[in-house]
Design a protein around this motif. Structure first.
Motif, PDB file in Angstrom:
ATOM      1  N   LYS A  31       5.654  -8.944  -0.736  1.00 22.49           N
ATOM      2  CA  LYS A  31       4.512  -8.092  -1.051  1.00 22.49           C
ATOM      3  C   LYS A  31       3.250  -8.695  -0.435  1.00 22.49           C
ATOM      4  O   LYS A  31       3.097  -9.906  -0.406  1.00 22.49           O
ATOM      5  CB  LYS A  31       4.317  -7.976  -2.556  1.00 22.49           C
ATOM      6  CG  LYS A  31       5.486  -7.348  -3.285  1.00 22.49           C
ATOM      7  CD  LYS A  31       5.263  -7.388  -4.786  1.00 22.49           C
ATOM      8  CE  LYS A  31       6.439  -6.845  -5.526  1.00 22.49           C
ATOM      9  NZ  LYS A  31       7.479  -7.830  -5.749  1.00 22.49           N
ATOM     10  N   ALA A  32       2.365  -7.817   0.026  1.00 26.31           N
ATOM     11  CA  ALA A  32       1.071  -8.261   0.548  1.00 26.31           C
ATOM     12  C   ALA A  32      -0.003  -7.365  -0.046  1.00 26.31           C
ATOM     13  O   ALA A  32       0.099  -6.135   0.009  1.00 26.31           O
ATOM     14  CB  ALA A  32       1.047  -8.172   2.069  1.00 26.31           C
ATOM     15  N   PHE A  33      -1.037  -7.976  -0.614  1.00 26.18           N
ATOM     16  CA  PHE A  33      -2.162  -7.252  -1.188  1.00 26.18           C
ATOM     17  C   PHE A  33      -3.427  -7.858  -0.597  1.00 26.18           C
ATOM     18  O   PHE A  33      -3.727  -9.021  -0.829  1.00 26.18           O
ATOM     19  CB  PHE A  33      -2.162  -7.396  -2.716  1.00 26.18           C
ATOM     20  CG  PHE A  33      -3.149  -6.492  -3.400  1.00 26.18           C
ATOM     21  CD1 PHE A  33      -2.774  -5.225  -3.797  1.00 26.18           C
ATOM     22  CD2 PHE A  33      -4.440  -6.909  -3.634  1.00 26.18           C
ATOM     23  CE1 PHE A  33      -3.674  -4.383  -4.428  1.00 26.18           C
ATOM     24  CE2 PHE A  33      -5.356  -6.091  -4.261  1.00 26.18           C
ATOM     25  CZ  PHE A  33      -4.970  -4.815  -4.661  1.00 26.18           C
ATOM     26  N   VAL A  34      -4.136  -7.073   0.178  1.00 28.33           N
ATOM     27  CA  VAL A  34      -5.336  -7.550   0.865  1.00 28.33           C
ATOM     28  C   VAL A  34      -6.573  -7.024   0.140  1.00 28.33           C
ATOM     29  O   VAL A  34      -6.666  -5.826  -0.137  1.00 28.33           O
ATOM     30  CB  VAL A  34      -5.344  -7.093   2.344  1.00 28.33           C
ATOM     31  CG1 VAL A  34      -6.640  -7.488   3.018  1.00 28.33           C
ATOM     32  CG2 VAL A  34      -4.150  -7.670   3.085  1.00 28.33           C
ATOM     33  N   VAL A  35      -7.494  -7.921  -0.159  1.00 29.62           N
ATOM     34  CA  VAL A  35      -8.773  -7.556  -0.762  1.00 29.62           C
ATOM     35  C   VAL A  35      -9.863  -7.888   0.243  1.00 29.62           C
ATOM     36  O   VAL A  35      -9.910  -9.002   0.761  1.00 29.62           O
ATOM     37  CB  VAL A  35      -9.027  -8.345  -2.076  1.00 29.62           C
ATOM     38  CG1 VAL A  35     -10.397  -8.009  -2.641  1.00 29.62           C
ATOM     39  CG2 VAL A  35      -7.923  -8.073  -3.087  1.00 29.62           C
ATOM     40  N   VAL A  92      -4.234  -5.584  -8.658  1.00 26.66           N
ATOM     41  CA  VAL A  92      -3.005  -6.322  -8.318  1.00 26.66           C
ATOM     42  C   VAL A  92      -1.908  -5.961  -9.316  1.00 26.66           C
ATOM     43  O   VAL A  92      -0.761  -5.724  -8.931  1.00 26.66           O
ATOM     44  CB  VAL A  92      -3.255  -7.849  -8.277  1.00 26.66           C
ATOM     45  CG1 VAL A  92      -1.939  -8.611  -8.207  1.00 26.66           C
ATOM     46  CG2 VAL A  92      -4.131  -8.202  -7.083  1.00 26.66           C
ATOM     47  N   GLN A  93      -2.242  -5.884 -10.593  1.00 27.07           N
ATOM     48  CA  GLN A  93      -1.250  -5.489 -11.596  1.00 27.07           C
ATOM     49  C   GLN A  93      -0.734  -4.073 -11.338  1.00 27.07           C
ATOM     50  O   GLN A  93       0.464  -3.817 -11.451  1.00 27.07           O
ATOM     51  CB  GLN A  93      -1.823  -5.608 -13.002  1.00 27.07           C
ATOM     52  CG  GLN A  93      -1.989  -7.046 -13.432  1.00 27.07           C
ATOM     53  CD  GLN A  93      -2.629  -7.190 -14.799  1.00 27.07           C
ATOM     54  OE1 GLN A  93      -3.556  -6.458 -15.147  1.00 27.07           O
ATOM     55  NE2 GLN A  93      -2.135  -8.140 -15.558  1.00 27.07           N
ATOM     56  N   ARG A  94      -1.623  -3.168 -10.988  1.00 27.74           N
ATOM     57  CA  ARG A  94      -1.202  -1.798 -10.668  1.00 27.74           C
ATOM     58  C   ARG A  94      -0.254  -1.808  -9.471  1.00 27.74           C
ATOM     59  O   ARG A  94       0.759  -1.108  -9.465  1.00 27.74           O
ATOM     60  CB  ARG A  94      -2.410  -0.915 -10.387  1.00 27.74           C
ATOM     61  CG  ARG A  94      -3.319  -0.701 -11.593  1.00 27.74           C
ATOM     62  CD  ARG A  94      -4.526   0.148 -11.246  1.00 27.74           C
ATOM     63  NE  ARG A  94      -4.150   1.527 -11.047  1.00 27.74           N
ATOM     64  CZ  ARG A  94      -3.903   2.395 -12.027  1.00 27.74           C
ATOM     65  NH1 ARG A  94      -4.000   2.006 -13.271  1.00 27.74           N
ATOM     66  NH2 ARG A  94      -3.560   3.635 -11.751  1.00 27.74           N
ATOM     67  N   PHE A  95      -0.585  -2.585  -8.461  1.00 24.24           N
ATOM     68  CA  PHE A  95       0.267  -2.706  -7.275  1.00 24.24           C
ATOM     69  C   PHE A  95       1.643  -3.249  -7.658  1.00 24.24           C
ATOM     70  O   PHE A  95       2.667  -2.704  -7.253  1.00 24.24           O
ATOM     71  CB  PHE A  95      -0.421  -3.620  -6.259  1.00 24.24           C
ATOM     72  CG  PHE A  95       0.438  -4.025  -5.093  1.00 24.24           C
ATOM     73  CD1 PHE A  95       0.837  -3.098  -4.149  1.00 24.24           C
ATOM     74  CD2 PHE A  95       0.819  -5.347  -4.929  1.00 24.24           C
ATOM     75  CE1 PHE A  95       1.620  -3.478  -3.062  1.00 24.24           C
ATOM     76  CE2 PHE A  95       1.593  -5.738  -3.843  1.00 24.24           C
ATOM     77  CZ  PHE A  95       1.992  -4.793  -2.905  1.00 24.24           C
ATOM     78  N   LEU A  96       1.672  -4.310  -8.459  1.00 24.62           N
ATOM     79  CA  LEU A  96       2.948  -4.908  -8.848  1.00 24.62           C
ATOM     80  C   LEU A  96       3.769  -3.973  -9.717  1.00 24.62           C
ATOM     81  O   LEU A  96       5.007  -4.012  -9.688  1.00 24.62           O
ATOM     82  CB  LEU A  96       2.702  -6.237  -9.576  1.00 24.62           C
ATOM     83  CG  LEU A  96       2.102  -7.340  -8.709  1.00 24.62           C
ATOM     84  CD1 LEU A  96       1.778  -8.563  -9.552  1.00 24.62           C
ATOM     85  CD2 LEU A  96       3.018  -7.704  -7.547  1.00 24.62           C
ATOM     86  N   ASN A  97       3.092  -3.102 -10.489  1.00 25.69           N
ATOM     87  CA  ASN A  97       3.781  -2.122 -11.337  1.00 25.69           C
ATOM     88  C   ASN A  97       4.074  -0.820 -10.588  1.00 25.69           C
ATOM     89  O   ASN A  97       4.503   0.150 -11.197  1.00 25.69           O
ATOM     90  CB  ASN A  97       2.947  -1.829 -12.583  1.00 25.69           C
ATOM     91  CG  ASN A  97       2.852  -3.012 -13.499  1.00 25.69           C
ATOM     92  OD1 ASN A  97       3.735  -3.847 -13.552  1.00 25.69           O
ATOM     93  ND2 ASN A  97       1.747  -3.109 -14.231  1.00 25.69           N
TER      94      ASN A  97
END
Length: 103
Positions: A31-35, A92-97
């Motif tokens: 997973k990749a989450f960019v801010v 991030v929690q929304r993304f992981l869920n």
């Protein structure tokens, strides 16, 4: 960590991005989450996505300013765009869920 999230944090302060370094950092990630704290279009998220395009099994999302930024106190603007700690954790929690980030 108190939320059960194990993450690698990378501070990329300017473009261009070293593609080989990004690939190395992502080699064991799914997973990749960019801010990014500026306008999303044409920014860091686009560059990272270009580098990671075609990586099998990778989930990608980004969070930043969806429109041209407003003027104001930085603390207020970070809260407005959910770029403060609480906003980033929430997204991030929304993304992981697997929930939608943009509502």
């Amino acid at each position: 960590q108190e939320k059960g999230i194990s993450a690698t944090l990378v501070n990329i302060s300017s473009l261009p991005v070293n593609p080989e370094l990004v690939k190395l950092l992502m080699r064991d990630c799914k997973k990749a989450f960019v801010v990014e704290d500026h306008f999303l279009k044409g920014g860091l998220s686009d560059e990272i996505l270009k580098i990671l395009a075609g990586v099998d099994g990778l989930r990608f999302a980004s969070w930043g300013v969806p429109d041209y930024g407003q003027a104001g106190d930085p603390k207020d603007l970070y809260a407005r765009y959910k770029l403060d700690v609480d906003g980033i954790v929430e997204n991030v929690q929304r993304f992981l869920n697997k929930e939608s980030l943009w509502q």
